[in-house]
Scaffold this active site. Structure first.
Site, PDB file in Angstrom:
ATOM      1  N   ASP A 111      -7.981  -5.144  -0.290  1.00  0.00           N
ATOM      2  CA  ASP A 111      -8.428  -6.033  -1.377  1.00  0.00           C
ATOM      3  C   ASP A 111      -8.095  -7.494  -1.144  1.00  0.00           C
ATOM      4  O   ASP A 111      -8.571  -8.361  -1.877  1.00  0.00           O
ATOM      5  CB  ASP A 111      -7.781  -5.577  -2.695  1.00  0.00           C
ATOM      6  CG  ASP A 111      -8.307  -4.217  -3.102  1.00  0.00           C
ATOM      7  OD1 ASP A 111      -7.495  -3.298  -3.281  1.00  0.00           O
ATOM      8  OD2 ASP A 111      -9.533  -4.069  -3.171  1.00  0.00           O
ATOM      9  N   HIS A 117       0.855  -1.190   0.000  1.00  0.00           N
ATOM     10  CA  HIS A 117       0.000   0.000   0.000  1.00  0.00           C
ATOM     11  C   HIS A 117       0.882   1.229   0.000  1.00  0.00           C
ATOM     12  O   HIS A 117       1.946   1.254   0.607  1.00  0.00           O
ATOM     13  CB  HIS A 117      -0.901   0.022   1.244  1.00  0.00           C
ATOM     14  CG  HIS A 117      -2.077   0.931   1.082  1.00  0.00           C
ATOM     15  ND1 HIS A 117      -1.994   2.285   1.313  1.00  0.00           N
ATOM     16  CD2 HIS A 117      -3.334   0.688   0.687  1.00  0.00           C
ATOM     17  CE1 HIS A 117      -3.173   2.828   1.067  1.00  0.00           C
ATOM     18  NE2 HIS A 117      -4.003   1.893   0.689  1.00  0.00           N
TER      19      HIS A 117
HETATM   20  C1  SDX Z   1      -6.045   0.081  -3.122  1.00  0.00           C
HETATM   21  O1  SDX Z   1      -4.189   4.570  -2.201  1.00  0.00           O
HETATM   22  C2  SDX Z   1      -5.179   3.992  -1.621  1.00  0.00           C
HETATM   23  O2  SDX Z   1      -5.640   4.394  -0.559  1.00  0.00           O
HETATM   24  C3  SDX Z   1      -5.730   2.782  -2.368  1.00  0.00           C
HETATM   25  C4  SDX Z   1      -6.785   1.965  -1.625  1.00  0.00           C
HETATM   26  C5  SDX Z   1      -8.064   2.753  -1.413  1.00  0.00           C
HETATM   27  O3  SDX Z   1      -8.782   2.430  -0.486  1.00  0.00           O
HETATM   28  O4  SDX Z   1      -8.383   3.629  -2.270  1.00  0.00           O
HETATM   29  O5  SDX Z   1      -6.279   1.543  -0.367  1.00  0.00           O
HETATM   30  C6  SDX Z   1      -7.184   0.731  -2.443  1.00  0.00           C
HETATM   31  O6  SDX Z   1      -5.766   0.408  -4.265  1.00  0.00           O
HETATM   32  C7  SDX Z   1      -5.194  -0.894  -2.359  1.00  0.00           C
HETATM   33  C8  SDX Z   1      -3.990  -1.415  -3.198  1.00  0.00           C
HETATM   34  C9  SDX Z   1      -4.500  -2.506  -4.143  1.00  0.00           C
HETATM   35  N1  SDX Z   1      -3.389  -2.892  -5.064  1.00  0.00           N
HETATM   36  C10 SDX Z   1      -2.789  -4.086  -4.931  1.00  0.00           C
HETATM   37  O7  SDX Z   1      -2.998  -4.879  -4.020  1.00  0.00           O
HETATM   38  C11 SDX Z   1      -1.792  -4.377  -6.060  1.00  0.00           C
HETATM   39  C12 SDX Z   1      -0.507  -4.934  -5.435  1.00  0.00           C
HETATM   40  N2  SDX Z   1       0.191  -3.844  -4.726  1.00  0.00           N
HETATM   41  C13 SDX Z   1       1.091  -3.028  -5.445  1.00  0.00           C
HETATM   42  O8  SDX Z   1       1.071  -2.956  -6.780  1.00  0.00           O
HETATM   43  C14 SDX Z   1       1.613  -1.842  -4.654  1.00  0.00           C
HETATM   44  O9  SDX Z   1       1.857  -2.255  -3.392  1.00  0.00           O
HETATM   45  C15 SDX Z   1       0.749  -0.602  -4.624  1.00  0.00           C
HETATM   46  C16 SDX Z   1       0.366  -0.165  -6.011  1.00  0.00           C
HETATM   47  C17 SDX Z   1      -0.466  -0.839  -3.829  1.00  0.00           C
HETATM   48  C18 SDX Z   1       1.547   0.499  -3.943  1.00  0.00           C
HETATM   49  O10 SDX Z   1       2.537   0.821  -4.803  1.00  0.00           O
HETATM   50  P1  SDX Z   1       3.683   1.854  -4.401  1.00  0.00           P
HETATM   51  O11 SDX Z   1       3.450   2.576  -3.152  1.00  0.00           O
HETATM   52  O12 SDX Z   1       3.919   2.669  -5.623  1.00  0.00           O
HETATM   53  O13 SDX Z   1       4.853   0.886  -4.092  1.00  0.00           O
HETATM   54  P2  SDX Z   1       5.871   0.404  -5.141  1.00  0.00           P
HETATM   55  O14 SDX Z   1       5.113  -0.083  -6.323  1.00  0.00           O
HETATM   56  O15 SDX Z   1       6.860   1.509  -5.314  1.00  0.00           O
HETATM   57  O16 SDX Z   1       6.525  -0.842  -4.406  1.00  0.00           O
HETATM   58  C19 SDX Z   1       7.600  -0.659  -3.521  1.00  0.00           C
HETATM   59  C20 SDX Z   1       8.382  -1.951  -3.634  1.00  0.00           C
HETATM   60  C21 SDX Z   1       8.784  -2.285  -5.068  1.00  0.00           C
HETATM   61  O17 SDX Z   1       9.934  -3.095  -4.981  1.00  0.00           O
HETATM   62  P3  SDX Z   1      11.410  -2.380  -5.165  1.00  0.00           P
HETATM   63  O18 SDX Z   1      11.361  -1.610  -6.482  1.00  0.00           O
HETATM   64  O19 SDX Z   1      11.552  -1.471  -3.964  1.00  0.00           O
HETATM   65  O20 SDX Z   1      12.387  -3.519  -5.179  1.00  0.00           O
HETATM   66  O21 SDX Z   1       7.570  -3.056  -3.200  1.00  0.00           O
HETATM   67  C22 SDX Z   1       7.361  -3.937  -4.307  1.00  0.00           C
HETATM   68  C23 SDX Z   1       7.661  -3.160  -5.563  1.00  0.00           C
HETATM   69  O22 SDX Z   1       8.069  -4.049  -6.594  1.00  0.00           O
HETATM   70  N3  SDX Z   1       5.961  -4.341  -4.234  1.00  0.00           N
HETATM   71  C24 SDX Z   1       5.527  -5.586  -4.380  1.00  0.00           C
HETATM   72  C25 SDX Z   1       4.142  -5.510  -4.161  1.00  0.00           C
HETATM   73  N4  SDX Z   1       3.788  -4.240  -3.906  1.00  0.00           N
HETATM   74  C26 SDX Z   1       4.925  -3.512  -3.967  1.00  0.00           C
HETATM   75  N5  SDX Z   1       6.154  -6.739  -4.674  1.00  0.00           N
HETATM   76  C27 SDX Z   1       5.382  -7.848  -4.745  1.00  0.00           C
HETATM   77  N6  SDX Z   1       4.034  -7.862  -4.546  1.00  0.00           N
HETATM   78  C28 SDX Z   1       3.398  -6.705  -4.257  1.00  0.00           C
HETATM   79  N7  SDX Z   1       2.081  -6.699  -4.045  1.00  0.00           N
END
Ligand code: SDX
Length: 429
Positions: A363, A306
């Protein structure tokens, strides 16, 4: 003397005001930065940038706090109903008994849609994703209410907010019925908001549909938990589109599109599909977690991570508990819940996830409950939108009513070619 920030550029220093919120959050106000320094800031994905001040929802990502108008989500989940929470978010206070009765009556009386609107469904392919259909139908509502959608007219705002909250379940249920070739079921004024939706989704003309109060209660809880989440992707989209003074139906329709993305609200459908593929693939949970860590794979553990919550998502904790209760009450043994729990356990012990503070989000478990309630997987994000609708509306209303509202227009740093002539460019073609 209020706190200020000093920015030093070259041999010049510039003083910028500090803004402090009611929960002690602080921001450097850069409203005058470009005028004073000629510089802008750059913050891809807005990880460090506040777009607005807001009095609606407070989150603390480190402490896992979520409050709507100051009330902790746990207490609203325990004591409130979705329509009461919608009122709280939009009007900034809980309704008294008379206000709640009036609010519910107004919503009830606007659940029907224009008969002509039903003809739009004939143009959609049977397997069209309901998020595409919902965004289209919500935008099309503006064609039926052209006399009452001026965002700067308070009466128009009021009736449009009511129409949207009242009609969204009807449109969602109609989309589902059309996709399975069943006749649409009209709203019933004798039913409460959630029961009415369940009836429109699952009743058939051939027999009476018995509404299970447990299912209606579980749906209320899910909608409350999704109702607002400050400046997330879809809410920021609603604000940006609304800032051009496009009507509320256009703004909400754009929010639905933004929510659809698998990185945002579309994750609840992805989680279910991920759990099913784990179950069918025979892959171990450990193997799936390794795949999610593999930088060469675009696969991510849906429902994990998140932007704000770096400890736990309080909604995920509540939904996980509700999962057990609902499945037990309905006598359902869902192996996907066991896989989800194992996945959570393995991931939370894995250094990759620990280092990146990746925890289950809203989710991760919600799809399992929706599935238990009989909601089809491709409708999960539609359900997220039903919950988030009052939040989008409250944020839109707060923006439209703020005296210093401006059209949103971010800047950029240009990195393309410097000036060249057509002739020279043609030579390089
Ligand atoms: C919602 O913003 C809100 O409030 C949203 C929400 C709402 O109520 O409106 O809470 C609802 O959208 C919840 C999130 C649902 N999405 C997912 O579950 C999809 C999986 N999660 C990710 O794609 C990610 O965690 C996000 C999009 C939710 C957050 O992305 P960020 O803050 O941009 O984090 P990032 O993508 O920069 O990740 C940081 C690191 C990265 O690795 P490095 O580059 O540091 O090596 O964490 C890794 C990412 O690759 N990472 C994951 C991961 N989520 C982040 N690796 C594996 N699995 C994951 N789920």
């Amino acid at each position: 003397m209020s706190e200020t920030a000093i920015i030093k550029i070259g041999d010049k220093s510039y003083e910028l005001p500090i803004v402090e919120g009611s929960e002690g959050e602080k921001a450097i106000d850069i409203t005058k930065l470009r005028a004073q320094t000629g510089y802008i800031t750059l913050d891809s994905g807005y990880l460090n940038t506040g777009a607005c001040t807001s009095a609606i929802t407070f989150l603390d990502g480190e402490k896992g706090i979520l409050r709507y108008r100051g009330i902790p989500i746990e207490q609203l989940a325990e004591n409130s109903t979705f329509t009461e929470v919608a009122y709280l978010l939009i009007y900034g206070k809980l309704p008294n008994d008379a206000e709640l009765v009036d609010w519910n009556n107004q919503l009830t009386r606007h659940t029907m849609v224009h008969e002509d609107l039903k003809r739009l469904f004939t143009g959609f392919p049977k397997d069209g994703h309901p998020m595409a259909i919902l965004s289209c139908l919500v935008a099309s509502l503006s064609t039926y209410y052209q006399d009452s959608y001026d965002p700067e007219n308070p009466e128009h705002r009021q009736i449009s907010m009511i129409r949207l909250i009242a009609k969204y379940p009807t449109l969602a249920a109609f989309a589902y019925k059309k996709s399975i070739g069943q006749p649409t079921i009209h709203p019933m004024n004798s039913l409460d908001y959630c029961s009415n939706f369940l009836n429109m989704m699952f009743a058939v003309p051939a027999e009476e549909y018995k509404i299970d109060p447990e299912i209606s209660k579980a749906l209320n809880l899910l909608l409350i938990l999704h109702a607002d989440h400050e400046q997330n992707c879809s809410t920021s989209t609603v604000r940006l589109v609304g800032s051009s003074l496009a009507n509320i139906y256009a703004a909400i329709s754009s929010g639905i599109c933004a929510l659809w993305g698998p990185r945002h609200g579309g994750a609840n459908q992805e989680v279910l599909e991920m759990l099913i593929s784990i179950q069918q693939s025979g892959l171990s949970v450990k193997q799936i977690v390794e795949k999610a860590k593999d930088k060469n794979s675009s696969f991510r553990l849906s429902g994990f991570g998140h932007r704000v919550y770096k400890n736990f998502d309080p909604r995920a904790k509540i939904i996980k508990k509700a999962c057990d209760n609902v499945l037990t009450r309905l006598g359902i043994q869902d192996p996907l819940l066991d896989i989800a729990k194992e996945l959570e356990e393995v991931a939370l012990k894995d250094q990759y996830f620990v280092d990146r503070k990746l925890y289950p989000n809203v989710d991760f478990y919600s799809g399992i409950i929706y599935r238990a309630l009989g909601i089809p997987t491709n409708m999960f994000t539609v359900m997220f939108g039903m919950g988030r609708l009052p939040g989008w509306i409250a944020q839109w209303k707060e923006m439209i009513e703020s005296p210093d509202m401006k059209i949103g227009r971010p800047r950029q740093i240009y990195t393309g070619p410097t000036e060249t002539s057509y002739a020279d460019a043609k030579k390089k073609a």
